[in-house]
Scaffold this active site. Structure first.
Site, PDB file in Angstrom:
ATOM      1  N   LYS A 221      -4.023  -6.833   3.256  1.00 57.38           N
ATOM      2  CA  LYS A 221      -3.914  -5.565   2.520  1.00 57.38           C
ATOM      3  C   LYS A 221      -5.560  -5.410   2.346  1.00 57.38           C
ATOM      4  CE  LYS A 221      -3.317  -2.325  -0.405  1.00 57.38           C
ATOM      5  NZ  LYS A 221      -3.477  -2.505  -1.754  1.00 57.38           N
TER       6      LYS A 221
ATOM      7  N   GLU B 127      -9.930   2.034   4.590  1.00 57.24           N
ATOM      8  CA  GLU B 127      -9.593   2.850   3.981  1.00 57.24           C
ATOM      9  C   GLU B 127     -10.962   3.589   3.301  1.00 57.24           C
ATOM     10  OE1 GLU B 127      -6.514   2.474   0.948  1.00 57.24           O
ATOM     11  OE2 GLU B 127      -7.955   3.380  -0.618  1.00 57.24           O
TER      12      GLU B 127
ATOM     13  N   SER C  62       0.985  -1.272  -0.166  1.00 59.55           N
ATOM     14  CA  SER C  62       0.026  -0.078  -0.007  1.00 59.55           C
ATOM     15  C   SER C  62       0.820   1.267  -0.066  1.00 59.55           C
ATOM     16  CB  SER C  62      -0.966   0.071   1.200  1.00 59.55           C
ATOM     17  OG  SER C  62      -1.570   1.159   1.156  1.00 59.55           O
TER      18      SER C  62
ATOM     19  N   HIS D 296      -7.260  -3.835   5.014  1.00 56.83           N
ATOM     20  CA  HIS D 296      -6.773  -2.296   4.971  1.00 56.83           C
ATOM     21  C   HIS D 296      -7.434  -1.429   4.011  1.00 56.83           C
ATOM     22  CE1 HIS D 296      -4.384   0.924   3.001  1.00 56.83           C
ATOM     23  NE2 HIS D 296      -3.796   1.060   3.895  1.00 56.83           N
ATOM     24  N   ASN D 297      -7.744  -1.832   3.069  1.00 57.16           N
ATOM     25  CA  ASN D 297      -8.345  -0.987   1.928  1.00 57.16           C
ATOM     26  C   ASN D 297      -9.898  -1.013   2.341  1.00 57.16           C
ATOM     27  OD1 ASN D 297      -6.072  -1.558   0.582  1.00 57.16           O
ATOM     28  ND2 ASN D 297      -7.033  -1.568  -1.488  1.00 57.16           N
TER      29      ASN D 297
HETATM   30  P1  NBP Z   1      -1.679  -2.002 -13.851  1.00 54.49           P
HETATM   31  O1  NBP Z   1      -2.377  -2.908 -12.886  1.00 54.49           O
HETATM   32  O2  NBP Z   1      -2.249  -1.226 -14.571  1.00 54.49           O
HETATM   33  O3  NBP Z   1      -1.002  -3.595 -14.819  1.00 54.49           O
HETATM   34  C1  NBP Z   1      -0.097  -3.004 -15.954  1.00 54.49           C
HETATM   35  C2  NBP Z   1       0.951  -4.402 -15.846  1.00 54.49           C
HETATM   36  O4  NBP Z   1       0.552  -5.469 -16.032  1.00 54.49           O
HETATM   37  C3  NBP Z   1       1.837  -3.847 -17.116  1.00 54.49           C
HETATM   38  O5  NBP Z   1       3.212  -4.258 -17.076  1.00 54.49           O
HETATM   39  C4  NBP Z   1       1.521  -4.864 -18.299  1.00 54.49           C
HETATM   40  O6  NBP Z   1       2.163  -5.267 -19.113  1.00 54.49           O
HETATM   41  C5  NBP Z   1       1.016  -6.081 -17.362  1.00 54.49           C
HETATM   42  N1  NBP Z   1       0.074  -7.164 -18.041  1.00 54.49           N
HETATM   43  C6  NBP Z   1      -1.046  -7.006 -18.159  1.00 54.49           C
HETATM   44 BR1  NBP Z   1      -2.372  -5.705 -18.020  1.00 54.49          BR
HETATM   45  N2  NBP Z   1      -1.583  -8.121 -18.875  1.00 54.49           N
HETATM   46  C7  NBP Z   1      -0.432  -8.838 -18.921  1.00 54.49           C
HETATM   47  C8  NBP Z   1      -0.339 -10.357 -19.239  1.00 54.49           C
HETATM   48  N3  NBP Z   1      -1.245 -11.139 -20.006  1.00 54.49           N
HETATM   49  N4  NBP Z   1       0.979 -10.886 -19.214  1.00 54.49           N
HETATM   50  C9  NBP Z   1       1.949  -9.945 -18.857  1.00 54.49           C
HETATM   51  N5  NBP Z   1       1.918  -8.665 -18.449  1.00 54.49           N
HETATM   52  C10 NBP Z   1       0.824  -8.373 -18.346  1.00 54.49           C
HETATM   53  O7  NBP Z   1      -0.301  -1.816 -13.273  1.00 54.49           O
HETATM   54  P2  NBP Z   1      -0.229  -1.014 -11.785  1.00 54.49           P
HETATM   55  O8  NBP Z   1      -1.047   0.012 -11.404  1.00 54.49           O
HETATM   56  O9  NBP Z   1       1.408  -0.560 -11.722  1.00 54.49           O
HETATM   57  O10 NBP Z   1      -0.278  -2.276 -10.682  1.00 54.49           O
HETATM   58  C11 NBP Z   1       0.403  -3.145 -10.397  1.00 54.49           C
HETATM   59  C12 NBP Z   1      -0.246  -4.028  -9.587  1.00 54.49           C
HETATM   60  O11 NBP Z   1      -0.058  -3.346  -8.292  1.00 54.49           O
HETATM   61  C13 NBP Z   1      -1.766  -4.177  -9.806  1.00 54.49           C
HETATM   62  O12 NBP Z   1      -2.327  -5.542  -9.316  1.00 54.49           O
HETATM   63  C14 NBP Z   1      -2.411  -3.424  -8.882  1.00 54.49           C
HETATM   64  O13 NBP Z   1      -3.795  -3.659  -8.441  1.00 54.49           O
HETATM   65  C15 NBP Z   1      -1.478  -3.150  -7.499  1.00 54.49           C
HETATM   66  N6  NBP Z   1      -1.459  -2.213  -7.008  1.00 54.49           N
HETATM   67  C16 NBP Z   1      -1.620  -0.939  -7.315  1.00 54.49           C
HETATM   68  C17 NBP Z   1      -1.558   0.217  -6.787  1.00 54.49           C
HETATM   69  C18 NBP Z   1      -1.690   1.610  -7.173  1.00 54.49           C
HETATM   70  O14 NBP Z   1      -1.570   2.763  -6.551  1.00 54.49           O
HETATM   71  N7  NBP Z   1      -1.716   2.005  -8.546  1.00 54.49           N
HETATM   72  C19 NBP Z   1      -1.158   0.123  -5.350  1.00 54.49           C
HETATM   73  C20 NBP Z   1      -1.266  -1.005  -4.634  1.00 54.49           C
HETATM   74  C21 NBP Z   1      -1.081  -2.139  -5.628  1.00 54.49           C
HETATM   75  P3  NBP Z   1       2.354  -4.436 -20.746  1.00 54.49           P
HETATM   76  O15 NBP Z   1       3.381  -3.194 -20.224  1.00 54.49           O
HETATM   77  O16 NBP Z   1       2.767  -5.337 -21.540  1.00 54.49           O
HETATM   78  O17 NBP Z   1       0.881  -3.888 -20.953  1.00 54.49           O
END
Ligand code: NBP
Length: 477
Positions: free
Chosen positions: A183, A190, A128, A186-187
């Site tokens: 987690k 939140e 988080s 936590h959400n």
């Molecule tokens: P996203 O959740 O938007 O995912 C994008 C990533 O997933 C890219 O690297 C993309 O590759 C890859 N991907 C996908 Br979509 N489908 C795929 C597949 N079939 N095979 C391989 N790679 C694949 O990214 P994020 O916002 O950085 O979040 C990442 C994780 O962290 C998520 O699970 C999210 O819930 C979690 N999270 C996010 C936050 C936040 O604040 N954003 C906080 C805490 C946790 P590509 O580049 O080739 O499309």
């Protein structure tokens, strides 16, 4: 070169976590389905540390020292399974796959079990703090085996946020899905915090008649006291922001339909399954869902409500103080409910979660970080078997002092027709818990009447049924 950790999935979260590891002196192997992201990261941030950019899956795996630590930061759900299927066959017993995405803990339990059969440690890890946290230090909630934590823990401690006393905001939460479960809660908390803050804002606006800028100032003051927290701080920022295009308060130009990604909903769904009353979190999820029913809201606009009667200025100031009390008391209740869910989940899945530790690692890095969590940590440290946060003397005392104001605020909200489902659910929970008798006795009577479901008596052991359709004598069931 062999990297101590590899990150696959280099969108905002993965990229910043990879940089965080590198800035802390680790060599980080990089991989992403779309290879351009990998090279962009090195081009932009290569100077920050040691990165090993790879394109093919086998090269990524080959770049890692053994036992391998491979972190997945892709979209939760199907993409995570796809990535596991791609890499697992390339790994060896003892290697670790760390899933830092927002996975459902049931998926994590399934994945952990499958990979364990191949000797691979699957470490479902809640993270988080959003984009900024990932880079500068998030709160980290890893599950999985103790062996995996022995190997990973020191690295996670390095990159994690640190609480004010310097303690790293990471702990081994428990086996398999424990980290993602915590987690999730936590959400959920939140969501409840945000809803309570939203209600406080709306009451200050509609009952006290303050402007968003004035309310921002009130939140700033609150942020210097016991409500000191990241969410209160950013609330003041959002409320004081003016829209550049129109000059109006930003909150007045944003559509009032809240979106959600699902972790709040999961918290409530799982609580229903576990039989834990998380009414405050549920109201927060429902409030978002209600806000999104645009057509229904339009169709309901003409329904009758009370005449608005804004307060005079001196009264408004006193009312604001009462809202602070109501917000604080409701916050204690929503944390009580969230920690109850963790305690019951921990029993159900044999996780042996240390609740004080959880409060401790939420003190920094994460979205709900707050001075308040230090108090919760202290309460569980003093009494690890605390039946509920409300059983802690200090919290009970604070609620005792807040309750009159809390009730007054709800009276005002009701009189003036301002919805306050979070404040209200929290007070109902509090009053229900402290009640001598609940109408559940009547419920049992009704159930016995229509379905012969039986009841227990207050004065004798056993199950009983009354012959409601006959002469109403009582029989032992
Ligand atoms: P996203 O959740 O938007 O995912 C994008 C990533 O997933 C890219 O690297 C993309 O590759 C890859 N991907 C996908 Br979509 N489908 C795929 C597949 N079939 N095979 C391989 N790679 C694949 O990214 P994020 O916002 O950085 O979040 C990442 C994780 O962290 C998520 O699970 C999210 O819930 C979690 N999270 C996010 C936050 C936040 O604040 N954003 C906080 C805490 C946790 P590509 O580049 O080739 O499309």
């Amino acid at each position: 070169t062999s990297a101590q950790i590899g990150v696959t999935g280099l969108a905002v979260m993965g990229r910043n976590l990879a940089r965080n590891f590198a800035r802390n002196g680790y060599t980080v192997a990089l991989h992403n389905r779309t290879v351009a992201r990998t090279h962009d990261l090195v081009k932009e941030f290569g100077h920050e540390g040691d990165f090993v950019a790879t394109e093919a899956a086998k090269d990524f795996v080959a770049a890692l020292e053994r036992p391998r630590r491979l972190m997945i930061m892709v979209k939760a759900g199907g993409p995570t399974d796809a990535v596991i299927q791609e890499f697992a066959p390339l790994l060896e017993p003892g290697d670790m796959i760390i899933d830092g995405g927002n996975a459902h803990f049931a998926d994590t339990r399934r994945r952990e079990k499958e990979l364990r059969e191949h000797g691979i440690h699957f470490v479902g890890t809640g993270i988080s703090g959003g984009e900024e946290g990932a880079l500068h230090g998030p709160s980290i909630m890893p599950g999985g085996s103790t062996e995996s934590y022995d190997s990973l823990g020191p690295m996670l401690e390095k990159i994690s946020a640190k609480a004010k006393d310097g303690a790293p905001c990471v702990t081994h939460v428990g086996a398999d899905g424990a980290g993602h479960f915590v987690k999730m809660v936590h959400n959920g908390i939140e969501y409840a915090d945000m809803q309570l803050i939203g209600e406080a804002y709306q009451l200050l606006r509609d009952v006290a008649g303050y402007s968003p800028a004035q309310i921002a100032e009130i939140f700033r003051t609150w942020n210097t006291g016991r409500l000191d927290s990241y969410l209160i701080e950013i609330t003041a920022e959002v409320l004081s922001h003016a829209d550049a295009a129109t000059g109006k308060p930003f909150v007045d130009v944003v559509q009032d339909q809240a979106e959600q990604k699902g972790t709040g909903r999961w918290t409530v769904q799982i609580a229903l399954d576990l039989g834990v009353p998380v009414s405050g979190i549920a109201e927060a999820v429902f409030a978002r869902s209600l806000s999104g029913h645009h057509a229904l809201r339009q169709a309901s606009r003409g329904l009758a409500g009370p005449k608005p009667a804004p307060l005079a200025e001196a009264e408004a100031r006193a009312f604001a103080d009462r809202v602070e009390q109501a917000l604080y008391a409701s916050k204690i209740v929503s944390y009580t409910q969230g920690f109850h869910e963790i305690a019951v989940g921990s029993d159900e899945y044999d996780w042996n979660i240390d609740l004080g530790k959880i409060a401790s690692i939420w003190r920094g890095g994460c979205i709900i970080r707050a001075a308040f969590l230090d108090r919760i940590r202290a309460a569980y440290d003093a009494r690890p078997d605390l039946p509920s946060l409300l059983s802690d003397e200090a919290f009970a005392q604070e609620i005792a002092e807040a309750q009159d104001d809390w009730r007054d605020v709800l009276v005002a909200a009701t009189r003036q027709g301002v919805p306050a489902p979070g404040f209200s659910a929290a007070l109902a929970y509090y009053d229900a818990l402290r009640a001598d008798r609940l109408p559940a006795a009547l419920t049992q009577g009704q159930r016995d009447f229509f379905g012969a479901h039986t009841y227990r008596r207050t004065d004798r052991e056993g199950s009983f049924h009354t012959l409601w359709g006959g002469d109403r004598t009582e029989v032992e069931a």
